[in-house]
Motif scaffolding. Structure first.
Motif, PDB file in Angstrom:
ATOM      1  N   THR A 141      -4.626  -6.961 -10.669  1.00 51.28           N
ATOM      2  CA  THR A 141      -3.244  -6.535 -10.843  1.00 51.28           C
ATOM      3  C   THR A 141      -2.693  -7.072 -12.158  1.00 51.28           C
ATOM      4  OG1 THR A 141      -2.446  -8.456  -9.614  1.00 51.28           O
ATOM      5  CG2 THR A 141      -2.865  -6.457  -8.368  1.00 51.28           C
ATOM      6  N   GLY A 142      -1.631  -6.446 -12.622  1.00 48.60           N
ATOM      7  CA  GLY A 142      -1.028  -6.824 -13.896  1.00 48.60           C
ATOM      8  C   GLY A 142      -0.008  -7.937 -13.744  1.00 48.60           C
ATOM      9  N   PRO A 143       0.617  -8.351 -14.842  1.00 53.72           N
ATOM     10  CA  PRO A 143       1.585  -9.452 -14.818  1.00 53.72           C
ATOM     11  C   PRO A 143       2.800  -9.109 -13.952  1.00 53.72           C
ATOM     12  CG  PRO A 143       1.677  -8.269 -16.905  1.00 53.72           C
ATOM     13  CD  PRO A 143       0.469  -7.762 -16.195  1.00 53.72           C
ATOM     14  N   VAL A 144       3.325 -10.135 -13.297  1.00 57.55           N
ATOM     15  CA  VAL A 144       4.488  -9.978 -12.435  1.00 57.55           C
ATOM     16  C   VAL A 144       5.763 -10.087 -13.270  1.00 57.55           C
ATOM     17  CG1 VAL A 144       5.772 -10.976 -10.499  1.00 57.55           C
ATOM     18  CG2 VAL A 144       3.266 -10.864 -10.415  1.00 57.55           C
ATOM     19  N   PHE A 145       6.663  -9.129 -13.110  1.00 61.94           N
ATOM     20  CA  PHE A 145       7.937  -9.173 -13.817  1.00 61.94           C
ATOM     21  C   PHE A 145       8.996  -8.493 -12.963  1.00 61.94           C
ATOM     22  CE2 PHE A 145       5.757  -5.334 -15.119  1.00 61.94           C
ATOM     23  CZ  PHE A 145       6.737  -4.358 -15.100  1.00 61.94           C
ATOM     24  N   GLU A 146      10.239  -8.620 -13.368  1.00 59.52           N
ATOM     25  CA  GLU A 146      11.337  -8.067 -12.578  1.00 59.52           C
ATOM     26  C   GLU A 146      11.350  -6.548 -12.660  1.00 59.52           C
ATOM     27  OE1 GLU A 146      15.612  -9.737 -11.758  1.00 59.52           O
ATOM     28  OE2 GLU A 146      15.658  -8.610 -13.637  1.00 59.52           O
TER      29      GLU A 146
ATOM     30  N   GLY B 193       3.874  -6.957  -9.851  1.00 58.78           N
ATOM     31  CA  GLY B 193       3.017  -6.591 -10.973  1.00 58.78           C
ATOM     32  C   GLY B 193       2.493  -5.183 -10.822  1.00 58.78           C
ATOM     33  N   LYS B 194       1.708  -4.756 -11.754  1.00 56.91           N
ATOM     34  CA  LYS B 194       1.061  -3.450 -11.647  1.00 56.91           C
ATOM     35  C   LYS B 194       0.011  -3.522 -10.547  1.00 56.91           C
ATOM     36  CE  LYS B 194      -1.455   0.099 -14.227  1.00 56.91           C
ATOM     37  NZ  LYS B 194      -2.064   0.477 -15.523  1.00 56.91           N
ATOM     38  N   TYR B 195       0.110  -2.621  -9.577  1.00 57.91           N
ATOM     39  CA  TYR B 195      -0.800  -2.667  -8.448  1.00 57.91           C
ATOM     40  C   TYR B 195      -2.140  -2.025  -8.793  1.00 57.91           C
ATOM     41  CZ  TYR B 195       0.745   2.152  -7.954  1.00 57.91           C
ATOM     42  OH  TYR B 195       1.045   3.461  -8.189  1.00 57.91           O
ATOM     43  N   VAL B 196      -3.136  -2.327  -7.957  1.00 57.85           N
ATOM     44  CA  VAL B 196      -4.454  -1.704  -8.043  1.00 57.85           C
ATOM     45  C   VAL B 196      -4.566  -0.689  -6.905  1.00 57.85           C
ATOM     46  CG1 VAL B 196      -6.925  -2.097  -7.717  1.00 57.85           C
ATOM     47  CG2 VAL B 196      -5.583  -3.659  -9.136  1.00 57.85           C
TER      48      VAL B 196
ATOM     49  N   MET C 289       0.839  -1.180   0.000  1.00 55.39           N
ATOM     50  CA  MET C 289       0.000   0.000   0.000  1.00 55.39           C
ATOM     51  C   MET C 289       0.879   1.236   0.000  1.00 55.39           C
ATOM     52  SD  MET C 289      -1.382   0.018   3.862  1.00 55.39           S
ATOM     53  CE  MET C 289      -1.919  -1.656   3.656  1.00 55.39           C
ATOM     54  N   PRO C 290       0.312   2.406  -0.231  1.00 57.40           N
ATOM     55  CA  PRO C 290       1.165   3.554  -0.487  1.00 57.40           C
ATOM     56  C   PRO C 290       2.187   3.848   0.586  1.00 57.40           C
ATOM     57  CG  PRO C 290      -1.079   4.020  -1.130  1.00 57.40           C
ATOM     58  CD  PRO C 290      -1.108   2.676  -0.491  1.00 57.40           C
ATOM     59  N   ALA C 291       1.770   4.051   1.829  1.00 53.35           N
ATOM     60  CA  ALA C 291       2.754   4.420   2.842  1.00 53.35           C
ATOM     61  C   ALA C 291       3.723   3.287   3.104  1.00 53.35           C
ATOM     62  CB  ALA C 291       2.042   4.818   4.130  1.00 53.35           C
ATOM     63  N   LYS C 292       3.252   2.065   2.961  1.00 59.02           N
ATOM     64  CA  LYS C 292       4.134   0.931   3.171  1.00 59.02           C
ATOM     65  C   LYS C 292       5.222   0.893   2.124  1.00 59.02           C
ATOM     66  CE  LYS C 292       0.414  -1.930   5.050  1.00 59.02           C
ATOM     67  NZ  LYS C 292      -0.447  -3.042   4.759  1.00 59.02           N
ATOM     68  N   GLU C 293       4.828   1.174   0.891  1.00 57.15           N
ATOM     69  CA  GLU C 293       5.807   1.117  -0.184  1.00 57.15           C
ATOM     70  C   GLU C 293       6.915   2.135   0.029  1.00 57.15           C
ATOM     71  OE1 GLU C 293       5.997  -0.947  -2.787  1.00 57.15           O
ATOM     72  OE2 GLU C 293       4.349  -2.065  -1.925  1.00 57.15           O
ATOM     73  N   SER C 294       6.588   3.242   0.629  1.00 53.41           N
ATOM     74  CA  SER C 294       7.588   4.296   0.798  1.00 53.41           C
ATOM     75  C   SER C 294       8.519   4.000   1.972  1.00 53.41           C
ATOM     76  CB  SER C 294       6.868   5.631   0.997  1.00 53.41           C
ATOM     77  OG  SER C 294       6.137   5.617   2.184  1.00 53.41           O
ATOM     78  N   ALA C 295       8.008   3.238   2.934  1.00 53.72           N
ATOM     79  CA  ALA C 295       8.778   3.031   4.165  1.00 53.72           C
ATOM     80  C   ALA C 295       9.949   2.049   3.927  1.00 53.72           C
ATOM     81  CB  ALA C 295       7.872   2.526   5.253  1.00 53.72           C
ATOM     82  N   LYS C 296       8.827   1.403   2.999  1.00 54.65           N
ATOM     83  CA  LYS C 296       9.294   0.020   2.753  1.00 54.65           C
ATOM     84  C   LYS C 296      10.739  -0.237   2.075  1.00 54.65           C
ATOM     85  CE  LYS C 296       5.061  -1.707   1.675  1.00 54.65           C
ATOM     86  NZ  LYS C 296       4.096  -2.124   1.683  1.00 54.65           N
TER      87      LYS C 296
ATOM     88  N   TYR D 146      -6.590  -1.281  -2.433  1.00 54.57           N
ATOM     89  CA  TYR D 146      -5.187  -1.469  -2.812  1.00 54.57           C
ATOM     90  C   TYR D 146      -4.883  -2.961  -2.907  1.00 54.57           C
ATOM     91  CZ  TYR D 146      -0.125  -1.613  -2.723  1.00 54.57           C
ATOM     92  OH  TYR D 146       1.175  -1.870  -3.029  1.00 54.57           O
ATOM     93  N   GLN D 147      -4.264  -3.355  -4.032  1.00 56.00           N
ATOM     94  CA  GLN D 147      -3.868  -4.746  -4.230  1.00 56.00           C
ATOM     95  C   GLN D 147      -2.504  -4.784  -4.911  1.00 56.00           C
ATOM     96  OE1 GLN D 147      -6.879  -7.090  -6.334  1.00 56.00           O
ATOM     97  NE2 GLN D 147      -8.457  -5.608  -5.743  1.00 56.00           N
ATOM     98  N   SER D 148      -1.651  -5.650  -4.402  1.00 55.18           N
ATOM     99  CA  SER D 148      -0.380  -5.936  -5.053  1.00 55.18           C
ATOM    100  C   SER D 148      -0.116  -7.426  -4.865  1.00 55.18           C
ATOM    101  CB  SER D 148       0.752  -5.099  -4.447  1.00 55.18           C
ATOM    102  OG  SER D 148       1.982  -5.396  -5.084  1.00 55.18           O
ATOM    103  N   VAL D 149      -0.319  -8.182  -5.920  1.00 54.35           N
ATOM    104  CA  VAL D 149      -0.298  -9.638  -5.828  1.00 54.35           C
ATOM    105  C   VAL D 149       0.948 -10.192  -6.517  1.00 54.35           C
ATOM    106  CG1 VAL D 149      -1.553 -11.763  -6.409  1.00 54.35           C
ATOM    107  CG2 VAL D 149      -2.809  -9.690  -5.774  1.00 54.35           C
ATOM    108  N   GLY D 150       1.562 -11.157  -5.886  1.00 52.77           N
ATOM    109  CA  GLY D 150       2.685 -11.848  -6.507  1.00 52.77           C
ATOM    110  C   GLY D 150       4.033 -11.204  -6.298  1.00 52.77           C
ATOM    111  N   GLU D 151       4.176 -10.339  -5.285  1.00 54.93           N
ATOM    112  CA  GLU D 151       5.475  -9.730  -5.020  1.00 54.93           C
ATOM    113  C   GLU D 151       6.488 -10.819  -4.633  1.00 54.93           C
ATOM    114  OE1 GLU D 151       5.132  -6.772  -2.022  1.00 54.93           O
ATOM    115  OE2 GLU D 151       3.430  -5.756  -2.957  1.00 54.93           O
TER     116      GLU D 151
END
Length: 753
Positions: A448-453, A421-424, A1-8, A378-383
C-alpha cells in the motif's frame, strides 16, 4: 475491501441533573437499590483467570459487603431514554419512536454485541454486517452512516468496528429523523450507547461464556465508591477468543474501560470515562449471484470465501475518552458540557471474491455457473479516523402566565479526520464456493502507499428547543438546529496517490442548513398520549464505491423530511404499547447505468411500527415488535428503477420474545424468541428476490448460590431448527449476500459477589 468501503435531550426538568447517563450515575449522591449491581460482564485467556480471582479476592476482603440481590427488570412504563431529546425523559412522553435495550435484557437474552441486541427490534436490520468486520445496520430501511449514526452518550463515534457493550448501561434506538437532536445523521435514526457509571453499593461481578466452535469469553465488572464518598468508580475488562460459525473466520478481542465520578459540590458533578478495544479477526466476505442473475444454491453457512494462506485478519484498535460536567444553577436551571475524543486505527486485509473470469467472456459482478469466483488480494493498511465532539447546554423551566416552558439552548462542535493510503486490489487467482482452492498471493508483492489525510469535516451547530405546556393535556415541542458543514476532500490522482510527499489537492465545500422540528403531544388520559411530528434531517452524502467512475468521492450533504403520528400508552405498570405511522423521503443515491455514483430522484419509505412490552403476571415477561414497510424509488432517470422497492428491505419484519420464571423451581427461568423477515429485493431493478425466513431461539437460566456468590447459569440455542437463510444483502458492486448463522449453542456463568 470493495463492498465494505461502499457500505462503509428534554421534557422533564424535575430531576436536579438530567443527563444521558445511566441510573447508576451519581447526582448529588442519591440512594440506590441493589438492582444497580446486576450487570453481566465479559473477558479472555489470562484475563479470564485474573478477573475471576480479582472478584473472589474482593469478596473475601470485603467483610461488610452488601449482598447482591438479583431482581426483575424495571417496570416498562417507567422506561426512560436520553436519545429523544437532550436529557433523560420518559419514553411515554417523547414524541418519537424509541426502543431501549437495558442491562437486564442484555443479561437475560444473552446479548454480547449489537447484532445480538438489534434482532429484538423489527425496525432494525443488518446492512452489510459481515462477520469479522464492522457491525452495520439499517433503521426503517435506511442504512446508518458509520460517521454520525452511532453515538456514545450522545456524541458521534465511528461505527467501523464492533462497539463494545461491556461498559454500556443500555442501548437506545431512535427510529426516524434526528436532525434536532443530532444534526448530521442518517434518516433512519441513530443508535446511542449509554455508558455505565459508578455504583453507590459495591459491585463485584464476573462472567464466563463458551459458544459456537469454541468461542471463549470472560469479563469483570467492578464498581463502588472510595473512602471519600464523593468519588466513585466503574471498571470493566473483557477478553474473547473468537471462533465464528464461519469456519476459519477466527480472531480475538480485548477490552478495558474505566469511569469515574466526582461530586465536587452538591450542585456540581464531574464525570470521566475512557475505554480501549483491540480486535483482530479474519473477515467473512459475502456471495454474489450466479452469472449475475440467480441466487447461489447448496452453499454452506460455514464456508469462508476468504480462506487463503496469505489472508490476514482485519486488525482494529479503538479508544474513547469522554468528559462531562454538570452544574445545577438553581431548582429550575442547570448547565452541562460534554466532550468525547475517539481514536480509530485499522489494517484491512482480505482475499476478496469478485466476479468470474473462468466462463466465456466472464461475469462482473457474478460467480460462474459451477461456483468459481475470482480472488483478489485486497490490502488497506494504516487507516485512521480521529473524531472529536463537544456539546454545551443550558436547560431550564419558567412560566409565562398559565403557559409553562421547558427550554434547552446549546451549541455543538464535531470534527473528523480520515486518513488512509493507496490500497492494493490485485488479481490472485480463482476459487470455488463449494470447494475452496488455494491460490498464490498476487505477484509482485504489492504494498500500500503512504498514509495521508483523505477527508476532513467540521460540523458546528446552534440549537434550541422549547417544550410548551399549553394545558395539562397538551404539550407543543418546537425546536431548531442551525448547522454549518465544512469538508475538505482529497481529489484522487492516480499518478501521485501512491507517491510519498507528492502534492495533494483538495475540494472544499461549505454548506449551511436550518433543521426545524415540531411535534404536538395530546394526553388522552394519564397513561395514554397521541402525537404528531414533522422533522427535517441532514446527512452527509455517501461515498462512491470502488468500481465507479467517481469512486471514493463523497456526494454533497442532503436534507431529508419525515412526518409521523403515533400512540403510546401504559396498562398499569406492567405493559407499554406504542404504534407509529411514518413517511420519510430523502434523495436516492445509487450507481447508475454509466457506473457513476449519483443522487437522483427520491427514496420514500412509508411504514407502520407496533410494539408491546411488559409482563402478564409476575413470572411472564414479553416483548413484541413489528414493522410493515413500503419503499419506493422515484425520479431516478432509469425506467427499470422507478417504482421499485429499495434493496435489502422486507415489507414485513417481526420479532417476539418471552421469559418465564418457573414457579415450581426457584431461580429457574426459560425464554424463547421468534423472528420473521419477509422477502427482500436484491437489486435496484428488483429482478432477484431473497426468500423470507423464520428463526427460533430458546434459552434457560438458573440462579443459585455457590461459594458465597450469587451465581446465574445460562444456556441458549439460536436458530433451533438450523434454518438456512440469507441474512443480509447489499447492492454495492452488483450485490453481495451474507448467510445467517446455523444452529449455535452458548453456555455462560455469572458470579455476583
Amino acid at each position: 475491501m470493495p463492498a465494505k468501503e461502499s457500505a462503509k435531550f428534554f421534557p422533564s426538568l424535575s430531576a436536579p441533573f438530567p443527563s444521558g447517563s445511566s441510573d447508576c450515575s451519581t447526582r448529588r449522591l442519591p440512594a440506590h437499590t441493589n438492582e444497580q449491581t446486576m450487570y453481566r460482564p465479559h473477558l479472555k485467556y489470562s484475563l479470564i483467570a485474573f478477573a475471576v480471582m480479582q472478584a473472589f479476592a474482593a469478596a473475601a476482603s470485603a467483610q461488610t459487603m452488601t449482598e447482591v440481590v438479583i431482581t426483575g427488570a424495571k417496570s416498562p412504563s417507567n422506561a426512560r431514554a436520553a436519545i429523544g431529546g437532550f436529557s433523560d425523559a420518559p419514553l411515554l412522553q417523547t414524541p418519537a419512536s424509541i426502543a431501549v435495550i437495558d442491562r437486564q435484557q442484555m443479561q437475560d437474552l444473552g446479548i454480547r454485541n449489537s447484532s445480538d441486541a438489534m434482532k429484538y427490534d423489527a425496525s432494525v436490520s443488518d446492512a452489510y454486517n459481515a462477520v469479522g468486520y464492522a457491525e452495520s445496520f439499517s433503521i426503517r430501511g435506511f442504512n446508518l452512516g458509520n460517521t454520525s449514526s452511532y453515538r456514545k452518550d450522545g456524541i458521534a463515534i465511528p461505527g467501523d468496528t464492533q462497539i463494545p457493550l461491556e461498559n454500556k448501561e443500555r442501548i437506545e434506538v431512535l427510529k426516524g429523523l434526528a436532525g434536532l437532536q443530532a444534526g448530521v445523521a442518517a434518516p433512519g435514526g441513530i443508535v446511542n450507547y449509554v455508558t455505565k457509571r459508578p455504583t453507590t453499593a459495591d459491585l463485584r461481578s464476573a462472567s464466563v461464556e463458551v459458544r459456537e466452535r469454541g468461542t471463549l469469553y470472560g469479563s469483570v465488572d467492578l464498581g463502588g465508591r472510595f473512602a471519600d464518598r464523593r468519588f466513585g468508580y466503574r471498571l470493566n475488562a473483557a477478553g474473547e477468543k473468537l471462533r465464528s460459525y464461519v469456519v476459519g473466520a477466527d480472531g480475538e478481542r480485548q477490552f478495558v474501560s474505566a469511569a469515574f465520578d466526582w461530586q465536587i459540590t452538591p450542585d456540581a458533578l464531574l464525570q470521566f470515562d475512557a475505554d480501549y478495544q483491540h480486535k483482530s479477526q479474519l473477515t467473512a466476505p459475502g456471495y454474489q449471484l450466479i452469472r449475475g442473475v440467480s441466487l447461489p444454491t447448496g452453499v454452506s453457512q460455514t464456508m469462508l470465501l476468504n480462506d487463503q494462506p496469505w489472508a490476514k485478519p482485519v486488525d482494529t484498535k479503538s479508544t474513547n475518552a469522554g468528559l462531562r460536567f454538570e452544574y445545577r444553577i438553581d431548582d429550575a436551571w442547570q448547565a452541562s458540557i460534554s466532550v468525547n475524543k475517539h481514536w480509530f486505527e485499522r489494517d484491512d486485509y482480505t482475499a476478496f471474491p469478485y466476479g468470474c473470469s473462468n466462463e466465456g467472456a466472464g461475469f462482473y459482478p457474478g460467480y460462474c455457473s459451477n461456483g468459481d469466483y475470482d480472488v483478489y488480494d485486497y490490502q488497506s493498511v494504516g487507516e485512521k479516523k480521529s473524531p472529536f465532539g463537544a456539546q454545551a447546554m443550558l436547560q431550564g423551566r419558567f412560566g409565562t402566565g398559565a403557559v409553562q416552558h421547558q427550554v434547552t439552548l446549546g451549541t455543538s462542535l464535531f470534527t473528523r479526520s480520515d486518513k488512509s493510503g493507496k490500497y492494493v486490489y490485485n488479481y490472485a487467482g480463482s476459487s470455488n464456493i463449494y470447494r475452496n482452492a488455494l491460490v498464490p498471493p498476487a505477484p509482485g508483492n504489492p504494498a500500500t502507499g503512504p498514509v495521508f489525510e483523505r477527508r476532513s469535516e467540521n460540523e458546528r451547530a446552534l440549537f434550541a428547543q422549547d417544550v410548551v405546556t399549553l394545558s395539562p393535556q397538551i404539550k407543543l415541542h418546537t425546536g431548531l438546529r442551525y448547522v454549518q458543514l465544512k469538508r475538505d476532500e482529497y481529489i484522487r490522482d492516480k499518478k501521485t496517490e501512491g507517491v510519498a510527499n507528492a502534492p495533494r489537492f483538495y475540494a472544499h465545500s461549505d454548506d449551511r442548513f436550518v433543521l426545524p422540528s415540531v411535534a404536538l403531544v395530546v394526553g388522552l388520559s394519564q397513561s395514554w398520549n397521541v402525537y404528531g411530528a414533522l422533522t427535517h434531517g441532514l446527512e452527509h452524502g455517501a461515498i462512491a464505491p470502488l468500481k465507479t467512475s467517481n469512486q471514493n468521492t463523497a456526494l454533497a450533504p442532503s436534507r431529508s423530511k419525515q412526518s409521523e403520528i403515533g400512540l403510546k400508552g401504559a396498562i398499569g405498570n406492567d405493559t407499554t404499547i406504542a404504534a407509529a405511522l411514518f413517511q420519510i423521503r430523502k434523495g436516492h443515491e445509487f450507481t447508475n447505468a454509466a457506473k457513476t455514483f449519483v443522487r437522483a430522484g427520491d427514496a420514500t419509505h412509508r411504514g407502520l411500527e407496533l410494539s408491546a412490552q411488559g409482563k402478564i403476571d409476575t413470572g411472564l415477561h414479553y416483548g413484541l415488535s413489528l414493522l410493515a414497510l413500503r419503499t419506493e424509488q422515484q425520479g431516478t432517470g432509469q425506467a427499470d428503477f422507478d417504482g421499485k422497492r429499495v434493496t435489502d428491505v422486507p415489507k414485513l419484519r417481526t420479532s417476539a420474545w418471552l421469559a418465564y420464571a418457573v414457579p415450581e423451581v426457584a431461580g429457574l427461568k426459560v425464554n424463547a424468541a421468534w423472528q420473521y423477515a419477509g422477502k427482500k429485493a436484491f437489486d435496484l431493478a428488483n429482478t432477484v428476490e431473497v426468500p423470507d425466513y423464520h428463526l427460533f431461539d430458546v434459552g434457560a437460566s438458573y440462579a443459585t448460590r455457590l461459594a458465597g456468590a450469587t451465581t446465574t447459569l445460562r444456556l441458549g440455542v439460536n436458530n433451533v431448527f438450523d434454518k438456512f437463510y440469507w441474512r443480509d444483502v447489499t447492492p454495492a458492486l452488483g450485490g453481495y449476500l451474507l448467510t445467517g448463522a446455523p444452529r449455535t449453542v452458548r453456555a455462560s456463568a455469572q458470579f455476583d459477589f
